[in-house]
Every structure is written in C-alpha cells, then in structure tokens.
Design a protein around this motif. Structure first.
Motif, PDB file in Angstrom:
ATOM      1  N   UNK A  90      30.054  30.518  41.935  1.00 23.48           N
ATOM      2  CA  UNK A  90      30.276  30.258  43.364  1.00 23.48           C
ATOM      3  C   UNK A  90      31.749  30.374  43.724  1.00 23.48           C
ATOM      4  N   UNK A  91      32.623  29.860  42.850  1.00 16.24           N
ATOM      5  CA  UNK A  91      34.064  29.960  43.130  1.00 16.24           C
ATOM      6  C   UNK A  91      34.524  31.413  43.108  1.00 16.24           C
ATOM      7  N   UNK A  92      34.020  32.176  42.140  1.00 11.72           N
ATOM      8  CA  UNK A  92      34.400  33.588  42.071  1.00 11.72           C
ATOM      9  C   UNK A  92      33.854  34.362  43.269  1.00 11.72           C
ATOM     10  N   UNK A  93      32.650  34.032  43.702  1.00  7.34           N
ATOM     11  CA  UNK A  93      32.032  34.767  44.812  1.00  7.34           C
ATOM     12  C   UNK A  93      32.728  34.486  46.131  1.00  7.34           C
ATOM     13  N   UNK A  94      33.091  33.229  46.365  1.00  9.04           N
ATOM     14  CA  UNK A  94      33.614  32.862  47.675  1.00  9.04           C
ATOM     15  C   UNK A  94      35.126  33.018  47.804  1.00  9.04           C
ATOM     16  N   UNK A  95      35.867  32.852  46.715  1.00 11.91           N
ATOM     17  CA  UNK A  95      37.330  32.836  46.819  1.00 11.91           C
ATOM     18  C   UNK A  95      38.013  33.928  46.003  1.00 11.91           C
ATOM     19  N   UNK A  96      37.719  33.978  44.717  1.00 12.84           N
ATOM     20  CA  UNK A  96      38.535  34.795  43.808  1.00 12.84           C
ATOM     21  C   UNK A  96      38.287  36.279  44.017  1.00 12.84           C
ATOM     22  N   UNK A  97      37.012  36.698  44.006  1.00 10.49           N
ATOM     23  CA  UNK A  97      36.725  38.125  44.165  1.00 10.49           C
ATOM     24  C   UNK A  97      37.171  38.643  45.528  1.00 10.49           C
ATOM     25  N   UNK A  98      36.865  37.969  46.636  1.00  8.59           N
ATOM     26  CA  UNK A  98      37.386  38.474  47.928  1.00  8.59           C
ATOM     27  C   UNK A  98      38.912  38.524  47.970  1.00  8.59           C
ATOM     28  N   UNK A  99      39.589  37.521  47.386  1.00  6.83           N
ATOM     29  CA  UNK A  99      41.042  37.554  47.371  1.00  6.83           C
ATOM     30  C   UNK A  99      41.588  38.707  46.551  1.00  6.83           C
ATOM     31  N   UNK A 100      40.965  38.955  45.389  1.00  5.99           N
ATOM     32  CA  UNK A 100      41.414  40.084  44.567  1.00  5.99           C
ATOM     33  C   UNK A 100      41.151  41.411  45.266  1.00  5.99           C
ATOM     34  N   UNK A 101      40.033  41.495  46.001  1.00  6.32           N
ATOM     35  CA  UNK A 101      39.729  42.717  46.741  1.00  6.32           C
ATOM     36  C   UNK A 101      40.770  42.957  47.839  1.00  6.32           C
ATOM     37  N   UNK A 102      41.145  41.914  48.548  1.00  3.59           N
ATOM     38  CA  UNK A 102      42.158  42.056  49.603  1.00  3.59           C
ATOM     39  C   UNK A 102      43.516  42.433  49.013  1.00  3.59           C
ATOM     40  N   UNK A 103      43.855  41.826  47.862  1.00  2.00           N
ATOM     41  CA  UNK A 103      45.138  42.141  47.228  1.00  2.00           C
ATOM     42  C   UNK A 103      45.186  43.590  46.768  1.00  2.00           C
ATOM     43  N   UNK A 104      44.066  44.084  46.231  1.00  2.00           N
ATOM     44  CA  UNK A 104      44.045  45.470  45.772  1.00  2.00           C
ATOM     45  C   UNK A 104      44.144  46.436  46.952  1.00  2.00           C
TER      46      UNK A 104
ATOM     47  N   UNK B 204      39.198  44.005  38.802  1.00  2.00           N
ATOM     48  CA  UNK B 204      38.164  44.308  37.807  1.00  2.00           C
ATOM     49  C   UNK B 204      37.844  43.082  36.958  1.00  2.00           C
ATOM     50  N   UNK B 205      38.890  42.335  36.594  1.00  2.00           N
ATOM     51  CA  UNK B 205      38.652  41.117  35.804  1.00  2.00           C
ATOM     52  C   UNK B 205      37.855  40.089  36.610  1.00  2.00           C
ATOM     53  N   UNK B 206      38.159  39.958  37.893  1.00  2.00           N
ATOM     54  CA  UNK B 206      37.440  38.990  38.726  1.00  2.00           C
ATOM     55  C   UNK B 206      35.968  39.375  38.860  1.00  2.00           C
ATOM     56  N   UNK B 207      35.704  40.638  39.087  1.00  2.00           N
ATOM     57  CA  UNK B 207      34.311  41.082  39.179  1.00  2.00           C
ATOM     58  C   UNK B 207      33.576  40.898  37.855  1.00  2.00           C
ATOM     59  N   UNK B 208      34.253  41.220  36.760  1.00  2.00           N
ATOM     60  CA  UNK B 208      33.623  41.049  35.457  1.00  2.00           C
ATOM     61  C   UNK B 208      33.355  39.580  35.159  1.00  2.00           C
ATOM     62  N   UNK B 209      34.293  38.708  35.496  1.00  2.00           N
ATOM     63  CA  UNK B 209      34.071  37.280  35.303  1.00  2.00           C
ATOM     64  C   UNK B 209      32.920  36.774  36.153  1.00  2.00           C
ATOM     65  N   UNK B 210      32.793  37.312  37.350  1.00  2.00           N
ATOM     66  CA  UNK B 210      31.679  36.900  38.215  1.00  2.00           C
ATOM     67  C   UNK B 210      30.341  37.282  37.604  1.00  2.00           C
TER      68      UNK B 210
END
Length: 413
Positions: free
Chosen positions: A346-360, A385-391
């Motif tokens: 849930x944390x990766x879906x709501x915060x980390x992955x979207x943030x990494x996508x915006x940063x990229x 890529x690491x955030x998506x893989x962790x998710x």
C-alpha cells in the motif's frame, strides 16, 4: 486400405502413449486461466489427491475385513491299524474358533478409526494442494507483471539512449554519456531475459499441479493488485481448532487408542469348539466327538503389544499438542508476513511508485532541455524500476503469506 491405416496408427502411437503417460487433462483451456479454473483442474487431476482418495477407498476393505468371523476348520483323519478293511477308523472333526473379550468389535472400531485418519489425511492434502495452486497461480501472475515491467523498462532505457545519442550529435553532451546510456539499456535487456525465464518456470510449476508438463493456457487471468482480506484474530483461532492438520492429529490419536484396545482384547484367550464323528469299522458304529480347546495364558499374555500400543498412544497425544503449538506459531508468522507485505504494498502503491514516476519524468524532461545530466536521469530511472519491482515483490509476498494461511486453516466452509 489396411496398408495405409496401419502406418498411420504406428505413427500416432507415441502421441497417445505420451498423453497416457503424463495423464494430460483435456479440460485445461488454451486461453487465459482463472484461479478457480486452476483449482478445479488440480482437484480433478492432481496425482497426490488421487493417491489419497485411493487410500481412503482402501480402508473400506479394511473395515469389511475386520468385521468378518474366523473360518471353521475341517479335519479328516483315517487310521489303518491292520490290513483288514474292518479295523479302520475314520474321524471327521469341525473346529470353530470363538473370539472372546470383544476382539471383533475392537477390530472394527480400529478399522473405522483408520478410515477416519485416511479421510483426515485426504482433507489435509486437499488444503495443501489448494494452497500450492494459489501460490503457483499468483507466482505466474507476478511473473507476468514482472515481464511487463521489464519490457517497459527496456523501452524507457532505449528512449533514454536515443535521446542521449541525439544530444551527442548536437554536441551538447559528451560521448561518454551515450556509452553509459547504452550500458544501462543492455542491463535492462538482461533483466528482460531473466523475467521471461522466470515466467516460463512459473507456468510449468503451475501446470504440473494437474499433471501437465507442457502448459497450454495463455496467461493467468487476474488482478495481482487486489489483495485478499483476512478475518479477525478471534475467527482465525476458531478456524485453527478445526484445521486439517489438527483433525489429522486427532484422528491419529483416536486410531492409536483403538489399536491399543485391540491389543487389550487379545489378552483374553479364544475358545475353539470341536464337533465331529469317529467311524469304527471294527465296531460297526459311529461315535460323537464334542470338545473344546483354550490356550493357557501362562507366558504370553500379549503384554508386550499392550505396552507398545500404550506408548504409541502417549506419542500420538504429544504429537497432537505439538501440532497445536506449531500451527499456532505458523499462523502467527504467516499473519505477520501478510500484514507487513500488505502495508509495504500500500505504501509503495500510494506514495513511493508515483513519486518515483514523477521524479523520472521530471529528470527526463530536464535532460532533454539540457537542465540535468544523464546521471540524474539514470538515477531516477533506477529508482523507478526498483520501486516498481519492490511493489511487485510486496504483492507476491502478500499473496504467498495468504496461501500459507490457507494451507494452515484449509478452505473456509
């Protein structure tokens, strides 16, 4: 006509033999495979479940045999004391054992408890196979998503390499940056190859659950993002008391107790009734023979077998207690693993992955406009890529933990 038909049969025989050897299920769809379809296929064609069902059917014969009475014995004896025919004696004797001490009822009860143990073992095997199918199906689903992620990553790396090449041609960045971009694209290509290999292995493991060495389904059809829900702690502990492993341990204890009762009943000696006739040619008449025989329990009173079965009852009782403690510990561990993986997902879906996508996206746009260097883009891409893989790993761990809980508790009735 025959000379054409015979070679055709000979040529087709290996295919039929291979299908028979592997027991290929004809119902496996050459289409997207849902979880319910996979569970149904395994329930119908899994070899371990078939073996457990045969074992349960075999116990019916044991129950039938335990209830049978002992057979009588016919004995015929002819004695010639002289050569003359009128001095011969012929004896006919029928002996019937009579079981005392409740041996027959004890045997039947022990056989019935053995049948209960076989039924409990079948239920436990069904719960295990069901959990294995769920685990394997979600492993295929995760491998599919991992392959899709690797493909998207490869496309991103290729676009980054092309953008770097254009900036090198324009003289805005060093050729070293282009080399770095190509190396990054090659690394992502290796990840793509690994993802394809893992998907192929996961597909074979899933189809092997119903005896098919070559999977025919197109893909696992489901939503890996949808995490299952668990009942509250009180309901979990209530279901734990009725878990298949607990039922199996209780049935084993009951079976051992019944076998101990069988050995206790054997301490009482059986009586054998004898009834027959002796014909004397010398006297010209027949004599009735009536008698009985009973062993004297002076030395062997079955004390060794009684002691053995009593200790095995103690062993089964301790194994029941050990099973309860082990299942409680395993359930607590699986519940903690599920909660942790769920929170991470849930944390990766709501915060980390979207943030990494915006940063990229920001780093890519800035690099194309000359505001950022390629190392910034490379770091942002690696982070994404690491955030998506962790998710995906968190989702896979959550489903794996849920499958472990299903293995412990069995299917909810």
């Amino acid at each position: 006509m025959v000379k054409y038909f015979l070679p055709l049969c000979v040529a087709a025989w290996p295919a039929f033999a291979l299908a028979a050897a592997f027991n290929l299920p004809a119902s496996e769809p050459a289409a997207p495979l849902t979880l319910q379809t996979a569970l149904a296929l395994a329930a119908d064609a899994n070899a371990d479940l078939s073996a457990a069902r045969h074992e349960l059917s075999a116990t019916d014969g044991a129950v039938q045999q335990a209830g049978l009475l002992p057979n009588p014995t016919l004995e015929v004896e002819r004695v010639d004391r002289k050569r003359a025919d009128d001095v011969r004696e012929t004896t006919f004797l029928i002996s019937q054992p009579l079981e005392l001490g409740g041996k027959r009822s004890a045997r039947v009860q022990a056989a019935e408890r053995g049948r209960d143990s076989a039924a409990a073992a079948l239920t436990a095997r069904q719960a295990e196979i069901r959990a294995n199918v769920i685990d394997a199906w979600f492993a295929v689903l995760a491998a599919q998503e991992q392959l899709r992620l690797a493909q998207e990553s490869s496309e991103l790396a290729q676009r980054a390499a092309q953008a770097t090449g254009r900036r090198v041609v324009a003289g805005k960045v060093s050729p070293v940056e282009e080399t770095r971009a190509k190396v990054a694209a090659a690394s992502v290509t290796l990840e793509l190859l690994r993802a394809r290999s893992e998907l192929a292995v996961a597909r074979k493991k899933l189809s092997a659950m119903w005896g098919n060495p070559s999977p025919r389904f197109e893909k696992a059809d489901g939503d890996i993002d949808q995490l299952p829900a668990l009942p509250d702690q009180a309901m979990l502990h209530h279901r734990l008391a009725q878990a298949p492993a607990m039922a199996l341990a209780r049935s084993e204890l009951a079976s051992r107790q019944s076998l101990a009762q069988v050995e206790l009943s054997r301490r009482v000696p059986d009586v054998t009734l004898n009834l027959g006739s002796k014909r004397s040619e010398e006297l010209g008449r027949s004599q009735l023979i009536v008698g009985f025989s009973v062993p004297l329990p002076l030395f062997d009173r079955n004390q060794g077998n009684v002691l053995e079965t009593a200790r095995r009852v103690d062993k089964a009782r301790d194994e029941l207690s050990s099973t309860a403690l082990r299942l409680d510990s395993d359930l607590a561990q699986a519940r903690e693993d599920f909660d942790l993986a769920r929170e991470q997902a849930l944390a990766l879906r709501t915060d980390i992955v979207p943030g990494a996508q915006s940063a990229y996206a920001a780093a890519t746009t800035g690099f194309e406009n000359g505001k950022f260097g390629f190392l910034d883009v490379l770091d942002a891409q690696r982070t994404l890529l690491d955030a998506r893989s962790q998710y995906l790993n968190a989702l896979a761990q959550a489903h794996r933990a849920h499958a472990s809980i299903t293995r412990i508790l069995g299917a909810e009735q």
